[in-house]
Write an enzyme that holds these catalytic residues in place. Sequence first.
Site, PDB file in Angstrom:
ATOM      1  N   SER A 147       0.840  -1.201   0.000  1.00  0.00           N
ATOM      2  CA  SER A 147       0.000   0.000   0.000  1.00  0.00           C
ATOM      3  C   SER A 147       0.868   1.242   0.000  1.00  0.00           C
ATOM      4  CB  SER A 147      -0.882   0.027   1.259  1.00  0.00           C
ATOM      5  OG  SER A 147      -0.099   0.311   2.408  1.00  0.00           O
ATOM      6  N   ASP A 148       0.317   2.346  -0.526  1.00  0.00           N
ATOM      7  CA  ASP A 148       0.909   3.635  -0.205  1.00  0.00           C
ATOM      8  C   ASP A 148       0.695   3.827   1.290  1.00  0.00           C
ATOM      9  OD1 ASP A 148       2.097   6.110  -0.347  1.00  0.00           O
ATOM     10  OD2 ASP A 148       0.930   6.771  -2.076  1.00  0.00           O
ATOM     11  N   TRP A 149       1.525   4.643   1.910  1.00  0.00           N
ATOM     12  CA  TRP A 149       1.541   4.717   3.370  1.00  0.00           C
ATOM     13  C   TRP A 149       0.203   5.226   3.912  1.00  0.00           C
ATOM     14  CZ3 TRP A 149       5.145   2.119   1.743  1.00  0.00           C
ATOM     15  CH2 TRP A 149       6.253   1.705   2.484  1.00  0.00           C
ATOM     16  N   THR A 150      -0.423   4.424   4.754  1.00  0.00           N
ATOM     17  CA  THR A 150      -1.768   4.588   5.338  1.00  0.00           C
ATOM     18  C   THR A 150      -2.863   4.381   4.297  1.00  0.00           C
ATOM     19  OG1 THR A 150      -2.140   6.988   5.091  1.00  0.00           O
ATOM     20  CG2 THR A 150      -0.850   6.266   7.002  1.00  0.00           C
ATOM     21  N   GLY A 151      -2.536   3.812   3.146  1.00  0.00           N
ATOM     22  CA  GLY A 151      -3.519   3.656   2.076  1.00  0.00           C
ATOM     23  C   GLY A 151      -4.432   2.460   2.217  1.00  0.00           C
TER      24      GLY A 151
END
Length: 838
Positions: free
Chosen positions: A246-250
């Site tokens: 994931s993109d960070w916190t995605g």
Amino acid sequence: MPDSTTPANPDSTTPASPTADARRESAVEAALARLDLPAKVALLAGADMWSLPADERIGLGRLVWSDGPAGVRGEQWTPDDPSVALPSPTALAATWDVDLVRRAGRLLAQEARRKGAHVVLAPTVNLHRSPLGGRHFECLSEDPLLTGEIGAALVSGVQDGGVATTPKHFVANDSETDRYTVDVRVDERTLRELYLAPFETIVRKAHPWGLMAAYNAVNGPTMSEHAEINNAVLREEWGFDGVLVSDWTGARDTVRAALGGLDVAMPGPATVYGEHLVRAVREGLVPEAVVDELARRVLRLAARVGLLAGAPAAVPADRLPAPVDGEALVRELAARSFVLLRNEGGVLPLDPAPASVALIGAAATEPRIGGGGSAQVFPTRLVSPLAGLRAALGAGTSLVHAVGADPRTFLPPAAFPCTAELLGARGPLGTAALTGGDLRWLGALPGDVPFAELTAVRLTGTLTTGAAGRHRLAVRGVGRFRLEADGEVLFDGTLLPEGEDPAAAFLNPPEHRVEWELAADREVEVALTYTVPQTGGFAGFGLVSFTLGHAAPSVSAEELIEQAVAAARAAEVAVVVVGTTEEVESEGVDRTDLRLPGRQDELVARVAAANPRTVVVVNAGAPVLMPWRDSVAAVLLGWFPGQQAGEALADVLLGTVEPAGRLPTTWPAEEADVPVREVTPTDGRLDYTEGLFIGYRAWQRRAGAAPAYWFGAGGGYTRWSYEGLEARLTEGSADTLAEVAVRVRNTGDRPGREVVQVYLATDGSDPSRPDRQLAGFAVVEAAPGAVATARITVPRRAVQTWDTAARTWRTTPGVHTVEAGPNAGDRPLGLALVVPQH
């Protein structure tokens, strides 16, 4: 088109070793079989901001990720741990040189190994759909073929060095506004032919060991949950066997992410996986076989980078590439990327020993060497244009610098040394020395201070006033701040972010500014206290980011311009360095217009009126309007050129190196001419109504209109004539359509490099297809008067369209025209190519 070498073994550029492959997969299966459900799930989420956890029971090491589009940051974001800062990705694409970019990838791998990182979060291969996209500088091109080829070369280079990559952001993250929540609506054909195309090229040619899912949704599901694209297209159709992170916190939903093919949810320890995924499996919402497959891919990644016991690394230590001289390569990359757009009267290259040079612009002493956000690193050193020219010109040239116009909206970080005191509930936890007022800690704190114990940071420093006048101080960040000077409280309050994007909150935070009248020659103690939030955004992941800004009293903006004009009038040649700022070009925010910020356009116009030998250097990662472009002697596009900026600029201005770059994106003449302007969602949706027609594809449909500079444009210090074109259909190949040879001659008086471009044009009978599109390219070199032949492979995909109804690629048979030339708007050679039904 140059072919990025595809090794027989997709894990390495060394000859295939079935024994090593088999041993690696066997070790993965053996490790997986020894894990129970909680242990398998533990592999799928961050242990902290930048790593996946180790598991000693199976001989699994800690796997570290790092940002890295233009330099490998590592786990810390601090001047104490600097990185070699490469030119921006737009600059890499501007070289059109896959061999050179592969070398850049090897440098990134070398930096990653030095920093203890195993995965580089790069390259960014979203398209330049609109020049208003704020992260334009971090992407490569408006064209999917050029993006795919350059991206594949970079991936191959990094993985040559035994380090994994994650091409990103998969897919359709082509603008920044509301990127965390926007639903991109795009028809399937456009998605396939434009936005998925560079990812497909990279997966098929370079076999990346990872890929990053975008924040945004595409036609409904978010990309961290998009089973149709992630599983059916990426894995089943393209054969991708790496990790999707994931993109960070995605990652936002446990079940949908797991079923949607998301292998790793970053960062941690707070995660939608962990105990939530264990519970989902036990409640029958996620089959354990799905978790097995996610964990298998994570273990495979660990094995490839040498972190799994019993599994041979994809690139053994004794087969790593030879060491790279990072500073030398960055200098070469920058010079090769510079694009010469105008050179009236041959003002460039300059006389090696001009009597006098006026160097003008704030960016001449404080250049933007890279864009903001994930691409930002602290360089190992920085050579400004002023320093580079001064060293190259020597004592015989009078070199005068004038600011001219300061384009910055925010105050620059305080230039005086500061001390950061880390505070906890029970008192001091440690200190850190800073060179100025810019503080960035991401993922780790100085002195290994546990983030859970940190409650506040107090920044202190001594401001020496110099001349009397009104000094400006600023606080820039998100959260609670208290600014004091000489014990007087100047600000005590909370700065709030705009929007819901947690990354944008620290990449583009608000600023509060105060003015303070101070006497001359004083020493003023300044203190800024930041209270660490316990919830929201990246709280709990190890992030502290804020800036103490300062600006001394200065003359008026008008006086600055007048000083620059006077310097230009007195000089033999004037070099004006103009550019964008972090407020204009950065991750997390789109652009509102394409103008140079501040009074820089006025500055150029007035300098050019004072000195006909005015050279303008554009320090920007994306297109800007240049209303003065026809009134100056030369225009040189320098991008964000990396840490050796000044040396590379001196090389090009003085002719030691030819500017060899070509535009990877069309540059408009006027704001209203931009084909695609909409980057702001409406009711949460962003509709790609333009379909296939972005960039030069759109410009070709505009009767009577032309951009300022076409895709592919640029020149050097010699001239070229296009003298011959041959094309031969390739029989029996599912991937290759034709082999093309283009003969060019260097008609100038010095050696040079030319980027030969081949386009494939349709007969116009199908209005849904672009009139022509890039089909291949090659870089050639030749001595004066000599002939060079560019040999270019045209992929079959160049004559294929996506059949939405049949969900397959269809060849368009009939007559196509092969065209060759120096850019999309100038194609002097052409011949008919009859394509049979395939």
